[in-house]
Every structure is written in structure tokens, then in C-alpha cells.
Motif scaffolding. Structure first.
Motif, mmCIF file in Angstrom:
data_model
loop_
_atom_site.group_PDB
_atom_site.id
_atom_site.type_symbol
_atom_site.label_atom_id
_atom_site.label_comp_id
_atom_site.label_asym_id
_atom_site.label_seq_id
_atom_site.Cartn_x
_atom_site.Cartn_y
_atom_site.Cartn_z
ATOM 1 N N GLY A 173 0.919 -1.294 -0.082
ATOM 2 C CA GLY A 173 -0.071 -0.015 -0.124
ATOM 3 C C GLY A 173 0.809 1.153 -0.117
ATOM 4 O O GLY A 173 1.969 1.449 -0.626
ATOM 5 N N ASN A 174 0.353 2.123 0.667
ATOM 6 C CA ASN A 174 1.084 3.579 0.881
ATOM 7 C C ASN A 174 1.118 3.904 2.329
ATOM 8 O O ASN A 174 0.412 3.466 3.104
ATOM 9 N N GLY A 175 2.006 4.958 2.479
ATOM 10 C CA GLY A 175 2.118 5.473 3.895
ATOM 11 C C GLY A 175 2.562 6.968 3.742
ATOM 12 O O GLY A 175 2.993 7.615 2.761
ATOM 13 N N THR A 176 2.362 7.562 4.894
ATOM 14 C CA THR A 176 2.873 9.110 4.833
ATOM 15 C C THR A 176 3.775 9.196 6.280
ATOM 16 O O THR A 176 3.991 8.220 7.089
ATOM 17 N N ILE A 177 4.384 10.324 6.198
ATOM 18 C CA ILE A 177 5.517 10.370 7.069
ATOM 19 C C ILE A 177 4.796 10.432 8.569
ATOM 20 O O ILE A 177 5.151 10.373 9.500
ATOM 21 N N ALA A 178 3.602 11.441 8.289
ATOM 22 C CA ALA A 178 2.599 11.589 9.680
ATOM 23 C C ALA A 178 2.119 10.090 10.106
ATOM 24 O O ALA A 178 2.314 9.911 11.494
ATOM 25 N N GLU A 179 1.807 9.201 9.294
ATOM 26 C CA GLU A 179 1.603 7.935 9.828
ATOM 27 C C GLU A 179 2.691 7.107 10.485
ATOM 28 O O GLU A 179 2.647 6.298 11.548
ATOM 29 N N PHE A 180 3.811 7.330 9.966
ATOM 30 C CA PHE A 180 5.267 6.860 10.410
ATOM 31 C C PHE A 180 5.559 7.232 11.622
ATOM 32 O O PHE A 180 5.881 6.564 12.590
ATOM 33 N N ARG A 181 5.305 8.622 11.681
ATOM 34 C CA ARG A 181 5.579 9.235 13.125
ATOM 35 C C ARG A 181 4.585 8.628 14.352
ATOM 36 O O ARG A 181 5.138 8.236 15.569
ATOM 37 N N THR A 182 3.359 8.393 14.074
ATOM 38 C CA THR A 182 2.381 7.789 14.862
ATOM 39 C C THR A 182 2.719 6.373 15.252
ATOM 40 O O THR A 182 2.773 6.133 16.424
ATOM 41 N N LEU A 183 3.413 5.563 14.157
ATOM 42 C CA LEU A 183 3.665 4.471 14.809
ATOM 43 C C LEU A 183 5.139 4.237 15.486
ATOM 44 O O LEU A 183 4.953 3.758 16.523
ATOM 45 N N ALA A 184 5.950 5.217 15.270
ATOM 46 C CA ALA A 184 7.110 5.398 16.172
ATOM 47 C C ALA A 184 6.934 5.537 17.433
ATOM 48 O O ALA A 184 7.512 5.182 18.445
ATOM 49 N N GLU A 185 5.710 6.650 17.627
ATOM 50 C CA GLU A 185 5.247 7.091 18.974
ATOM 51 C C GLU A 185 4.805 5.962 19.621
ATOM 52 O O GLU A 185 4.804 5.792 20.883
ATOM 53 N N HIS A 186 3.818 5.180 19.109
ATOM 54 C CA HIS A 186 3.315 4.128 19.530
ATOM 55 C C HIS A 186 4.224 2.933 20.168
ATOM 56 O O HIS A 186 4.099 2.497 21.332
ATOM 57 N N LEU A 187 5.236 2.761 19.398
ATOM 58 C CA LEU A 187 5.958 1.785 19.605
ATOM 59 C C LEU A 187 6.972 2.032 20.645
ATOM 60 O O LEU A 187 7.627 1.203 21.489
ATOM 61 N N SER A 188 7.294 3.521 20.817
ATOM 62 C CA SER A 188 8.314 3.874 21.732
ATOM 63 C C SER A 188 7.530 4.478 23.054
ATOM 64 O O SER A 188 8.512 4.417 23.955
ATOM 65 N N GLY A 189 6.485 4.796 23.031
ATOM 66 C CA GLY A 189 5.633 5.261 23.855
ATOM 67 C C GLY A 189 6.355 6.926 24.029
ATOM 68 O O GLY A 189 6.039 7.410 25.332
ATOM 69 N N GLN A 190 6.744 7.540 23.410
ATOM 70 C CA GLN A 190 7.346 8.718 23.395
ATOM 71 C C GLN A 190 6.711 9.901 22.411
ATOM 72 O O GLN A 190 6.239 9.498 21.299
ATOM 73 N N ASP A 191 6.413 11.303 22.692
ATOM 74 C CA ASP A 191 6.142 12.131 21.828
ATOM 75 C C ASP A 191 7.271 12.609 21.207
ATOM 76 O O ASP A 191 8.240 13.100 21.611
ATOM 77 N N LEU A 192 7.127 12.348 19.837
ATOM 78 C CA LEU A 192 8.174 12.661 19.008
ATOM 79 C C LEU A 192 7.956 13.993 18.143
ATOM 80 O O LEU A 192 8.695 14.211 16.998
ATOM 81 N N GLY A 193 7.156 14.615 18.423
ATOM 82 C CA GLY A 193 6.803 15.791 17.742
ATOM 83 C C GLY A 193 7.875 16.823 17.495
ATOM 84 O O GLY A 193 8.418 17.211 16.463
ATOM 85 N N GLY A 194 8.785 17.148 18.494
ATOM 86 C CA GLY A 194 9.973 17.957 18.672
ATOM 87 C C GLY A 194 11.160 17.418 17.841
ATOM 88 O O GLY A 194 11.819 17.838 17.151
ATOM 89 N N PHE A 195 11.235 15.767 17.936
ATOM 90 C CA PHE A 195 12.328 15.236 17.096
ATOM 91 C C PHE A 195 11.927 15.484 15.686
ATOM 92 O O PHE A 195 13.002 15.816 14.656
ATOM 93 N N PHE A 196 10.791 15.204 15.187
ATOM 94 C CA PHE A 196 10.577 15.244 13.840
ATOM 95 C C PHE A 196 10.569 16.463 13.290
ATOM 96 O O PHE A 196 11.131 16.932 12.120
ATOM 97 N N GLN A 197 10.269 17.652 13.957
ATOM 98 C CA GLN A 197 10.368 19.159 13.694
ATOM 99 C C GLN A 197 12.032 19.328 13.506
ATOM 100 O O GLN A 197 12.236 20.108 12.345
ATOM 101 N N THR A 198 12.847 18.860 14.286
ATOM 102 C CA THR A 198 14.171 19.250 14.377
ATOM 103 C C THR A 198 14.879 18.745 13.234
ATOM 104 O O THR A 198 15.673 19.390 12.362
ATOM 105 N N TRP A 199 14.592 17.333 12.979
ATOM 106 C CA TRP A 199 15.221 16.620 12.004
ATOM 107 C C TRP A 199 14.765 16.639 10.533
ATOM 108 O O TRP A 199 15.454 16.527 9.470
ATOM 109 N N LEU A 200 13.560 16.922 10.435
ATOM 110 C CA LEU A 200 12.745 16.452 9.224
ATOM 111 C C LEU A 200 12.197 17.997 8.489
ATOM 112 O O LEU A 200 12.103 18.054 7.399
ATOM 113 N N TYR A 201 11.932 19.140 9.498
ATOM 114 C CA TYR A 201 11.130 20.075 9.185
ATOM 115 C C TYR A 201 11.911 21.366 9.329
ATOM 116 O O TYR A 201 11.049 22.459 9.692
#
Ligand SMILES: [Zn+2]
Length: 468
Positions: free
Chosen positions: A429-457
Motif C-alpha cells: 500500500g502507501n504511507g505518509t510521514i505522519a503515519e510513520f511518526r504515529t507508529l514510532a510514537e506508539h512503539l516507543s511510548g514517546q512524543d516525537l513531535g519535537g524530534f521530527f520538527q528538528t530533523w525533518l522540518y
């Protein structure tokens, strides 16, 4: 950027305004699928499930002709719909009835069926065409490369226009039968498995089948003289590689030294990304002068330049990583290119570490240190680089450093689970970065908003590389 973003909305508004009152449930399909970077790519109003391409190719004149038969489902009532195509069309039928057709813009083929198509209706669209693809330019270029003994279709994000009509966007994936006749003695290489090969009256037909969903830009075709090798992965997946017989001897030897390790690399990457997703694997090295390679699904297109002086093993590992990151799980929009190139680059780093060429953390550190903070490299946001910088080095290298930083941030256990969970959740199928971040947060139990902002945006060098 902003103007490009407005274009699909404007197109949709136009569509709404022209619905005839007498057929309020049917209208023209949109001329673009709504991509933020490429508003005219793909189309609206239908979804293709299968392409059946029945083609003939004459290398002496670079003439490609035949019929493409598409199985599709209307996702809205349609009075007309677009295909993306650049060769010359002589006939179109919809469900066996002749349909009117016209060209529009750079690559739109507007098809008007004899009667409106109801929403949900399954249709068969047959397009008969011919052309000299190397002579056809769109937006000032051709994605078809003529070679001394034939031709090759491979490019990103667009190559289908030069050999088959399609809904040309990764959002609409489909299966393929590609049946190509060439003069006896020539060969035709495409994706998947070779179903049959038959010679009669001086022509040889090659029938290739891709039975897993495939994005249009990952469909490839090569015509010419090739030396073929066959092997299998540990799991038994057939590997078919092809080397142009016109390659210089040193290039051919280097290419074999790298590409013949395809099964070994797939076995290694399967340990990181999960089971190899397709029924076939391999690559081909045509006799072309260009320097890019492309992760064509199950049959990677390698530039001979990759093998001019080395075995190109890093490129082989990169393109094979794409079989999970880009091919199995495809982009939903081209702005999310980091999901392809960041992870394919990261896969080549994993392979380098496996070969004793330094740890992934060391490679990430070297890459991070290689660019001073004022280098323009850091002004490209890997998470949204813009169409002009879609394939910038930063998408690959900063993108892969970001993945190693993510690994350090969420821990090895969650990271390894993430690399397998993503392909498993989005298979074919298909996927988006937003969906990937959601999965990473689910598996890690961390809020990764700041991380993605710093490294990707953020168009600046992150102050710290986690992990030292
Ligand atoms: Zn790549």
C-alpha cells in the motif's frame, strides 16, 4: 510551492462547476490525483487494478506500438476521465465500445466514453498506440533512453508516459502483465517473473508478470541484448539479473561482482525489514550513459556508471532496501520522499556496517560532521524538500542521519520493531510521514513531535547528534 498547492483545489472546483444538472451524479474525473508537488500527475475518478500491455518494439527505428488494457473501478460517476500518456493514440475503447479521446496539457489523454460510467462500476479501457519514445519530450525531457541495441524506460517520478497510458501516481498501484515482441535475437526485460517466451516468424515474445501491486514509476522496460543470470534467495525467491552485452568488460565484471550479491543482501535486509515482499528479485544494467539508478520493483535499473570502477555494492544495497521502502510501501505523495530515500540510504549503511566498514553511528557521525552548520545542505528539509530539491543529497544523507538519531532517541528495541512493523502494516500500500511518526510514537511510548520538527522540518543543522 503555494501556487502548486492551490492547483489541485482549483481543478476540483472546476469539476464541481461543470456537472450537468441532468447527470448530477457524473462528471469529468480530475486531471491530477492531488499531489502537492505534481498537480497534473495521476488522475481522479477511478482506480486501476491491472495493466495488460501487449506491445511490439522495433529497435532499428525505436518504434513502440501495441495495446494497453486497463482494468479499473470508477470511484465517482464519470462522463470522462484522464490517463497520463505521451505517445500517439489511434483508438480507445471502454468496455469494448469506441470512446472519444483528446490530448490536453503535457501528458493528459482525455477519454470520453460513449455513455457515463456509474460510480463503483468496473471498466475495461483499451488504448491502441504507437510512437518513437526517444523522440517524445514532455516538460523538456524524455524518460526513454535509446541504446545502441534498443531502449530503456526508467525514471522518477515519471517514465510510464513513454510506454503505456496510466494513472501515473504511486497512490494507484496495480498488477501487471507485460507482453513484448522484439526481433528474434533481442530480449525484453521487465518486472517480476518471466511467464513465457515464444519465437515465431522472426519475432520473440517475452511475457513478464508482476502479481503484486506496483506503482507506475516502478514499472520498467528494457529492450536489447542481455546476458541473464539466475539464482535464489535463502527463502527461495527467484533472482533474475540482466547485463547488457554492450558493456565495457571492466564495467561488466564490476557489475556482476556487485549485483550477483542480490540474494545475499536481500537475506541480510530481511533480518532488519522483515520478509522480502515480492515473488521475484533482481536487477539489470543496460547500456545507457546516464548516472542514476532506480529501484524498479523486483528488477532494479542500474546505471553502468555505478560499476565503472567498483562493485557498486552500496548502490545495490540502497536499491534493494527500496524494495521495502518505496516499492512495498509506497509514497502517498511525493513530498514524503524521505520515507524512500532516507531509509534506502540507511539500509546501505546497515549493509556497510555488516561488511565491517564502520558502525552506522560512525557513518552518521561522519555525515553530520561533513557539513558545517552554514552549509546549504542543512537548508533542505528532508520531510518536505520541495519538488526542485526532491532528490537533493540532504534527503538521502541528512535523511539517514535522522533515522540513526531516531534510533538513539527511541532505543534499539523500539527501533527494530518499527523497521519491521512499517512494512507489515502497509504491505503493498502507501504511507505518509505522519503515519510513520504515529507508529514510532506508539512503539516507543514517546512524543516525537519535537524530534521530527528538528530533523525533518527545520532548515538548519540540528545542534546535537544523539549518541555521540
Ligand atoms: Zn534511492
Amino acid at each position: 510551492m503555494r501556487l502548486r498547492l492551490l492547483a489541485p483545489a482549483a481543478a476540483a472546483l472546476g469539476f464541481l462547476l461543470v456537472i450537468p444538472a441532468s447527470a448530477a451524479d457524473a462528471g469529468p474525473g480530475a486531471p491530477g490525483i492531488g499531489d502537492p508537488y505534481y498537480p497534473t500527475y495521476g488522475n481522479g475518478g477511478y482506480d486501476v487494478s491491472h495493466y495488460d500491455l501487449d506491445l511490439s518494439y522495433q529497435p532499428a527505428t525505436d518504434t513502440l506500438s501495441g495495446t494497453a488494457t486497463l482494468q479499473a473501478t470508477a470511484t465517482q460517476g464519470l462522463t470522462s476521465f484522464d490517463l497520463d500518456f505521451a505517445l500517439t493514440v489511434s483508438k480507445v475503447t471502454v468496455d469494448g465500445r469506441p470512446a472519444a479521446f483528446a490530448t490536453s496539457g503535457e501528458q493528459e489523454l482525455v477519454v470520453t466514453p460513449a455513455r457515463p460510467i456509474p460510480r463503483g462500476h468496473r471498466i475495461t479501457v483499451a488504448v491502441t498506440y504507437s510512437g518513437v519514445p526517444s523522440s517524445v519530450e514532455r516538460y523538456g525531457f524524455t524518460s526513454w533512453q535509446r541504446t545502441p541495441d534498443g531502449g530503456v524506460a526508467a525514471n522518477e517520478p515519471e517514465s510510464a508516459w513513454w510506454w503505456f497510458p496510466s494513472n501515473d501516481h504511486p497512490l494507484d498501484k496495480a498488477t501487471y502483465d507485460v507482453d513484448v515482441r522484439v526481433p528474434a535475437g533481442e530480449q525484453a526485460i521487465s518486472n517480476g517473473l518471466l511467464v513465457s517466451q515464444h519465437t515465431a516468424n522472426g519475432w520473440t515474445g517475452y511475457h513478464w508478470r508482476q502479481d503484486k501491486p506496483q506503482a507506475t514509476y516502478l514499472a520498467t522496460l528494457a529492450l536489447g541484448h542481455f546476458d541473464i543470470t539466475r539464482s535464489r534467495t535463502r527463502a527461495g525467491v527467484p533472482v533474475i539479473n540482466a547485463y547488457s552485452s554492450g558493456l565495457p568488460a571492466a564495467t561488466a565484471a564490476n557489475a556482476r561482482a556487485g549485483v550477483e550479491r542480490t540474494a545475499e543482501i536481500i537475506d541480510f535486509l530481511s533480518g532488519w525489514f522483515g520478509p522480502y515482499p515480492f515473488d521475484a528479485a533482481g536487477g539489470y544494467v543496460p547500456d545507457v550513459p546516464t548516472h542514476f539508478s532506480l529501484e524498479a520493483q523486483t528488477r532494479v535499473f542500474y546505471s553502468p556508471a555505478v560499476f565503472a570502477t567498483t562493485d557498486g555494492i552500496g548502490t545495490v544495497a540502497h536499491e534493494l532496501s527500496h524494495q521495502w521502502w518505496g516499492d512495498d510501501v509506497s509514497l502517498a505523495r511525493w513530498s514524503d520522499i524521505w520515507l524512500n530515500e532516507g531509509f534506502a540510504t540507511y539500509g546501505s549503511w546497515l549493509w556497510a556496517e555488516h561488511q565491517g566498514k564502520g558502525t552506522v553511528q560512525q557513518i552518521a557521525r561522519q555525515t553530520y560532521d561533513a557539513y558545517p552548520a552554514d552549509d546549504p545542505f542543512w537548508t533542505v528539509e528532508p520531510g518536505d524538500p520541495g519538488p526542485a530539491k526532491q532528490f537533493d543529497d540532504a534527503v538521502y544523507d541528512r535523511g539517514a542521519v535522522a533515522i540513526q538519531a531516531l534510533r538513539t532517541t527511541i532505543g534499539d528495541h523500539a527501533f527494530r520493531a518499527l523497521l519491521k512493523a512499517w512494512p507489515a502494516q502497509h504491505r503493498y500500500g502507501n504511507g505518509t510521514i505522519a503515519e510513520f511518526r504515529t507508529l514510532a510514537e506508539h512503539l516507543s511510548g514517546q512524543d516525537l513531535g519535537g524530534f521530527f520538527q528538528t530533523w525533518l522540518y527545520t532548515p538548519a543543522k540540528p545542534a546535537v547528534l544523539p549518541g555521540g
